[in-house]
Design an enzyme around this catalytic site. Sequence first.
Site, PDB file in Angstrom:
ATOM      1  N   ASN A   1     -31.253 -13.118   7.864  1.00  0.00           N
ATOM      2  CA  ASN A   1     -32.085 -13.712   8.920  1.00  0.00           C
ATOM      3  C   ASN A   1     -33.232 -14.450   8.237  1.00  0.00           C
ATOM      4  OD1 ASN A   1     -34.230 -11.773   8.454  1.00  0.00           O
ATOM      5  ND2 ASN A   1     -32.944 -10.302   9.549  1.00  0.00           N
TER       6      ASN A   1
ATOM      7  N   GLY B   1     -25.786  -5.355   9.770  1.00  0.00           N
ATOM      8  CA  GLY B   1     -24.558  -6.043   9.393  1.00  0.00           C
ATOM      9  C   GLY B   1     -24.415  -6.220   7.885  1.00  0.00           C
TER      10      GLY B   1
ATOM     11  N   ASP C   1     -26.038  -8.097   5.862  1.00  0.00           N
ATOM     12  CA  ASP C   1     -27.347  -8.117   5.201  1.00  0.00           C
ATOM     13  C   ASP C   1     -27.755  -6.698   4.786  1.00  0.00           C
ATOM     14  OD1 ASP C   1     -29.780  -9.086   4.315  1.00  0.00           O
ATOM     15  OD2 ASP C   1     -30.558  -9.577   6.299  1.00  0.00           O
TER      16      ASP C   1
ATOM     17  N   SER D   1     -22.748 -15.801  10.903  1.00  0.00           N
ATOM     18  CA  SER D   1     -23.176 -15.951  12.317  1.00  0.00           C
ATOM     19  C   SER D   1     -22.278 -15.289  13.361  1.00  0.00           C
ATOM     20  CB  SER D   1     -23.349 -17.429  12.720  1.00  0.00           C
ATOM     21  OG  SER D   1     -24.543 -17.958  12.184  1.00  0.00           O
ATOM     22  N   THR D   2     -21.133 -14.725  12.959  1.00  0.00           N
ATOM     23  CA  THR D   2     -20.205 -14.209  13.997  1.00  0.00           C
ATOM     24  C   THR D   2     -20.413 -12.733  14.339  1.00  0.00           C
ATOM     25  OG1 THR D   2     -18.420 -13.633  12.467  1.00  0.00           O
ATOM     26  CG2 THR D   2     -18.467 -15.902  13.291  1.00  0.00           C
ATOM     27  N   GLY D   3     -21.458 -12.125  13.791  1.00  0.00           N
ATOM     28  CA  GLY D   3     -21.778 -10.742  14.132  1.00  0.00           C
ATOM     29  C   GLY D   3     -22.868 -10.716  15.183  1.00  0.00           C
ATOM     30  N   VAL D   4     -24.029 -10.236  14.769  1.00  0.00           N
ATOM     31  CA  VAL D   4     -25.189 -10.134  15.664  1.00  0.00           C
ATOM     32  C   VAL D   4     -25.559 -11.504  16.259  1.00  0.00           C
ATOM     33  CG1 VAL D   4     -27.670  -9.574  15.691  1.00  0.00           C
ATOM     34  CG2 VAL D   4     -26.087  -8.119  14.450  1.00  0.00           C
ATOM     35  N   TYR D   5     -25.302 -12.584  15.529  1.00  0.00           N
ATOM     36  CA  TYR D   5     -25.647 -13.930  16.009  1.00  0.00           C
ATOM     37  C   TYR D   5     -24.619 -14.511  16.992  1.00  0.00           C
ATOM     38  CZ  TYR D   5     -29.709 -14.380  12.883  1.00  0.00           C
ATOM     39  OH  TYR D   5     -30.926 -14.231  12.273  1.00  0.00           O
TER      40      TYR D   5
END
Length: 171
Positions: A25, A33, A35, A118-122
Amino acid sequence: MKDRIEIIQGDITHQTVDAIVNAANSALLGGGGVDGAIHKAAGPELLAKCRTLYGCETGYAKITEGYKLPAKYIIHTVGPIWRGGNQNEAILLGNAYRNSLQLAVDNNIKTIAFPSISTGVYRYPVDKASEVALSEISRFLANNRSIKKVTIVCFDSTTFETYNQTYKKLF
Ligand code: ADP
């Protein structure tokens, strides 16, 4: 180019490559995730280093050492949050892949592993994100011979299957 792209299912922290990419982020101070998994595996020296970087804007990338990881480097990039698709998401996601690859070239990195940015939490839809990822990576590789292998590491089987379907569709 497509022969230099590999799609696997696994944990990116286990990859023995020159660099792994972190879907961070903008604060670059750790999160959930991938990160969180990368910070846990790399050890506390990574967070100490990240505190000196003062964040990263969406679509850009910054590099650190890999610390306790098998990978020599970590390229931290920030993908866009999905806001319905009309907020420049595809451009920003493409920028995240391209700027990560350029930073890799600048650091003489030959092998690099990406998560599905970007396909997880985002919440970026995986089918759309996989098209951006694979087309941006292949375009970059077409213009650049120094990167030998790009591995896309999918954590779960649906993501893995979607990237494989998109690969078949595009190439
Ligand atoms: P973002 O905030 O960019 O959406 P996330 O970390 O939430 O980032 O998710 C991005 C992708 O990374 C998701 O598909 C998630 O399942 C995956 N992921 C989570 N942990 C790992 C890991 N250890 N290795 C590879 N991919 C992972």
